[in-house]
Design a protein around this motif. Sequence first.
Motif, PDB file in Angstrom:
ATOM      1  N   UNK A 183      15.125 -14.157  -9.411  1.00  0.00           N
ATOM      2  CA  UNK A 183      14.153 -14.393  -8.422  1.00  0.00           C
ATOM      3  C   UNK A 183      14.632 -15.210  -7.218  1.00  0.00           C
ATOM      4  N   UNK A 184      15.714 -15.618  -7.329  1.00  0.00           N
ATOM      5  CA  UNK A 184      16.082 -16.518  -5.927  1.00  0.00           C
ATOM      6  C   UNK A 184      17.169 -15.625  -5.054  1.00  0.00           C
ATOM      7  N   UNK A 185      17.414 -14.600  -5.594  1.00  0.00           N
ATOM      8  CA  UNK A 185      18.538 -13.596  -4.823  1.00  0.00           C
ATOM      9  C   UNK A 185      17.857 -12.875  -3.523  1.00  0.00           C
ATOM     10  N   UNK A 186      18.467 -12.691  -2.355  1.00  0.00           N
ATOM     11  CA  UNK A 186      18.271 -11.980  -1.010  1.00  0.00           C
ATOM     12  C   UNK A 186      18.258 -10.505  -1.717  1.00  0.00           C
ATOM     13  N   UNK A 187      17.426  -9.531  -1.480  1.00  0.00           N
ATOM     14  CA  UNK A 187      17.325  -8.488  -1.883  1.00  0.00           C
ATOM     15  C   UNK A 187      17.534  -7.343  -0.637  1.00  0.00           C
ATOM     16  N   UNK A 188      18.212  -6.121  -0.767  1.00  0.00           N
ATOM     17  CA  UNK A 188      18.213  -4.903   0.058  1.00  0.00           C
ATOM     18  C   UNK A 188      18.362  -3.818  -0.688  1.00  0.00           C
ATOM     19  N   UNK A 189      17.775  -2.782   0.010  1.00  0.00           N
ATOM     20  CA  UNK A 189      17.681  -1.336  -0.613  1.00  0.00           C
ATOM     21  C   UNK A 189      18.757  -0.429   0.006  1.00  0.00           C
ATOM     22  N   UNK A 190      19.232   0.435  -0.692  1.00  0.00           N
ATOM     23  CA  UNK A 190      20.105   1.493   0.149  1.00  0.00           C
ATOM     24  C   UNK A 190      19.659   2.870  -0.680  1.00  0.00           C
ATOM     25  N   UNK A 191      19.233   3.665   0.297  1.00  0.00           N
ATOM     26  CA  UNK A 191      18.694   4.848  -0.268  1.00  0.00           C
ATOM     27  C   UNK A 191      19.532   6.175  -0.181  1.00  0.00           C
ATOM     28  N   UNK A 192      20.675   5.758   0.611  1.00  0.00           N
ATOM     29  CA  UNK A 192      21.601   6.636   0.845  1.00  0.00           C
ATOM     30  C   UNK A 192      21.088   8.239   1.276  1.00  0.00           C
ATOM     31  N   UNK A 193      20.071   8.143   2.088  1.00  0.00           N
ATOM     32  CA  UNK A 193      19.279   9.284   2.892  1.00  0.00           C
ATOM     33  C   UNK A 193      18.631  10.204   1.867  1.00  0.00           C
ATOM     34  N   UNK A 194      18.087   9.589   0.852  1.00  0.00           N
ATOM     35  CA  UNK A 194      17.395  10.217  -0.026  1.00  0.00           C
ATOM     36  C   UNK A 194      15.955  10.473   0.183  1.00  0.00           C
ATOM     37  N   UNK A 195      15.423   9.772   1.335  1.00  0.00           N
ATOM     38  CA  UNK A 195      13.877   9.745   1.399  1.00  0.00           C
ATOM     39  C   UNK A 195      13.504  10.701   2.898  1.00  0.00           C
ATOM     40  N   UNK A 196      12.228  10.954   2.597  1.00  0.00           N
ATOM     41  CA  UNK A 196      11.850  11.585   3.868  1.00  0.00           C
ATOM     42  C   UNK A 196      11.161  10.298   4.537  1.00  0.00           C
ATOM     43  N   UNK A 197      10.940  10.530   5.981  1.00  0.00           N
ATOM     44  CA  UNK A 197      10.515   8.947   6.504  1.00  0.00           C
ATOM     45  C   UNK A 197       9.144   8.570   5.647  1.00  0.00           C
ATOM     46  N   UNK A 198       8.408   9.394   5.608  1.00  0.00           N
ATOM     47  CA  UNK A 198       6.986   8.948   4.874  1.00  0.00           C
ATOM     48  C   UNK A 198       7.256   8.389   3.670  1.00  0.00           C
TER      49      UNK A 198
END
Length: 358
Positions: A183-198
């Motif tokens: 609950x206290x941690x800073x969170x980042x996401x890394x998609x490694x190019x997986x998504x479309x912009x939408x």
Amino acid sequence: MSTTIKDLRAEPLDLPLKEPFVIATGRKDAASNVLVRVELADGTIGWGEVSATPYTSGDTQATAIAALDHLRPVVIGKDVRSWRSLLAETRRHLRFQAGAHSGLEIAVFDAFGKATGVPLWQLFGGVKAAVETDLTLSLGTPEETGTAAGRAVRDGFRKIKIKVGMGVAIDIARVIAVRAAAPQCELALDANQAFTPKQAVELAHRVAAEGIELSLLEQPVRRDDLAGMRHVREHCGVPVGADESVFSPEDAIRVVREGAADVINIKVAKAGLAGALDIASVARAANVDLMIGCMMESKIGLAASVHLACGLGCFTHCDLDSIYLLRPFACEGGFTLRGAEFSVEGITGGTGITYEPH
Ligand SMILES: [Mg+2]
């Protein structure tokens, strides 16, 4: 001259992982790295490492060794004190092969620093002697990802990066599981190019709707889709990071011109040390934040990134966690590790790595 290169050697360095590491572009069960050894006329040994990442840089262990063998006659007799011209010449002789060039650069800088008694973090600017890293969580079920997050908190990490790209619905469930466990941690996401912009915008909005704040959404879309990156940046409400989009200073300039990212993720494994310094200059002049990342380097390669991060002191995101993902490996020096913090205090020259191959 005592600081001229007498020999360059490259050999396989196979390192088992603690557990398989899965991201949107590939899976690793072991790191098939390359150990690079540069010997100077005065007997100084500089150590470097290639983290061969075929799906990111196109390097394999075998191609990296072949590339370094190809560069041996180019570097022998060259003075490491003229590292800028030496490394420019190796790049003129061999295009691409980012991993091989990077491993050679680390060994050249290490030899230079050891021979002259200058620790690399001071050569790069000496801004601070310690940096704190995040921990990256592999792709997996929401339950697995939540369990891994709980373990990260117990191990002292305050920042967590979650690999995403399994699909918007399951990724949201995974982010919720991580937030519950950390609950206290800073969170980042890394998609490694997986998504479309939408899809990337949808993911960010739905995470926000859960009341979860993100510090970064890294490489949401394809590396060459800079217009897509800009679209995500303008609509997702979270800082967007460029990782696979930036291998070189020229890539960094394109990202700046296109307004494609708030943060550029520098990796020594992509740009080498000389290129990393140039990318950092481009980003800082353009008011783009900097992140430093890694591939699957052991302490040998990772030490160069730790010294760069400390020396420049300008990285708002620090993702140097490969050492936690690999099984313990017998190699001394480079830095000391306390929980999530790397310290380079007391290093007397180069990266300070000492290694006795068996
Ligand atoms: Mg990344």
